[in-house]
Design a protein around this motif. Sequence first.
Motif, short mmCIF file in Angstrom:
data_model
loop_
_atom_site.label_atom_id
_atom_site.label_comp_id
_atom_site.label_asym_id
_atom_site.label_seq_id
_atom_site.Cartn_x
_atom_site.Cartn_y
_atom_site.Cartn_z
N UNK A 285 0.81 -1.32 0.07
CA UNK A 285 -0.02 0.01 0.21
C UNK A 285 0.97 1.31 -0.12
N UNK A 286 2.31 1.18 0.10
CA UNK A 286 3.02 2.42 0.29
C UNK A 286 2.83 3.50 -0.97
N UNK A 287 3.00 2.92 -2.04
CA UNK A 287 2.90 3.90 -3.21
C UNK A 287 1.73 4.46 -3.33
N UNK A 288 0.61 3.82 -3.09
CA UNK A 288 -0.91 4.25 -3.53
C UNK A 288 -1.06 5.28 -2.31
N UNK A 289 -0.65 4.92 -1.04
CA UNK A 289 -0.92 6.08 -0.18
C UNK A 289 -0.17 7.45 -0.42
N UNK A 290 0.99 7.10 -0.79
CA UNK A 290 2.01 8.52 -1.12
C UNK A 290 1.16 9.06 -2.62
N UNK A 291 0.83 8.71 -3.36
CA UNK A 291 0.15 8.96 -4.46
C UNK A 291 -1.12 9.67 -4.11
#
Length: 399
Positions: A170-176
């Motif tokens: 989920x890390x990149x989705x949260x950052x986006x």
Amino acid sequence: MPSNLARHFLLSEDVVFLNHGSFGACPRPVFETYQAFQRELEAQPVAFLGRELTARMRTPREAFAPYLGTSPENIAAVVNATTGLNIVAQSLDLKPGDEILTTDHEYSALEKTWAYVVRRTGARVVTVEVPMPLVSEAAFTEALLAGMTERTRVLFLSHITSPTALVFPIERAIAAARRRNIITVIDGAHAPGHIPLDLDALGVDYYSGNCHKWLMAPKGSAFLYARPQMQGILNPLVVSHGWTNQSKEPGAMGALGNSPFIDEIEMQGTRDPSAWLAVPAALAFRKEHDWDAVARSCTALAQETAARLTERTGLAPLSSPEFSAPQMVAMPIPDCDPLAIHDALIERYAIEIPVFKWKGQALARVSVQGYNSPEQMDLLVDALSDLLDLARPLSQAMS
């Protein structure tokens, strides 16, 4: 036979318990601490609940916060993750046409929560189909990014999915989402005690997780995390002594001496807080028994069991190993009546394990915890083989 760690648990010896993921199981010394708090409460309820509770509730937050990668001021005790996520979902100022972006792997109780919010606000849920099998972080993230529009207000994801037992990257989705001013809400029901957490580094706005599952605290213990800048918009589900009519800006003082976020959520009328107060005992039990090492052994046993069943069914797993929950695997099985298989496992083999259908695929979800043993996994694989009429590998058939 179960491993010698089984002696630390209260589970019935008449059941082969392979379903830790549903409600967890509390070790005996942790449960005894929980009961000691209950007895202390009953011995002097006014002192316990009236004069001492605010200070007592702070102790678990201070013990638990470093484990979550945050400060004690960013977490509040709730009775379960569903409650924590309801607090968030029902606090958001959504309007008709606003979109809540989520996936097709979410827990049914939270699907109902968002359906309730949609009915009340006029917003709508947009469901992304996760590319399956899950073998690529990039494919997962790109599917979510493709679902984001100028109307997306909320990104709601499970960290570990309940029906499919996958760890979502989920890390990149949260950052986006953060870059797009989309509020991020994460269902971490299965995460504490199961995978490492660093909530501040994750950058998530809201995250709720259970302590009664893989952390092995008593039932009724969970937490809600809120990023400091996002705490002020939350409203309690029940207004009681913790509510304040004052400022909710970061640094403001709540009615009972904590922040408004903590006081309003934790103090919502008379209830038994003993489960939350026993969380430090669960952390101590894990440390005493080197539970990181125990978990590594359980992970190996879970993956080995899933591989053995895959060999017999010929059905592809739902993900590559890095996206499977470490100690919990949803194993595809041939088409069947899942309730009949579940009942037969209980009645004929005394095996407690969930069997169900997800998007038309029959699944058996096995959990492996420190009280389980290789012999129990043997029994499960053989029982499913018998009930589903699966051929055994040639090497076993000839032995």
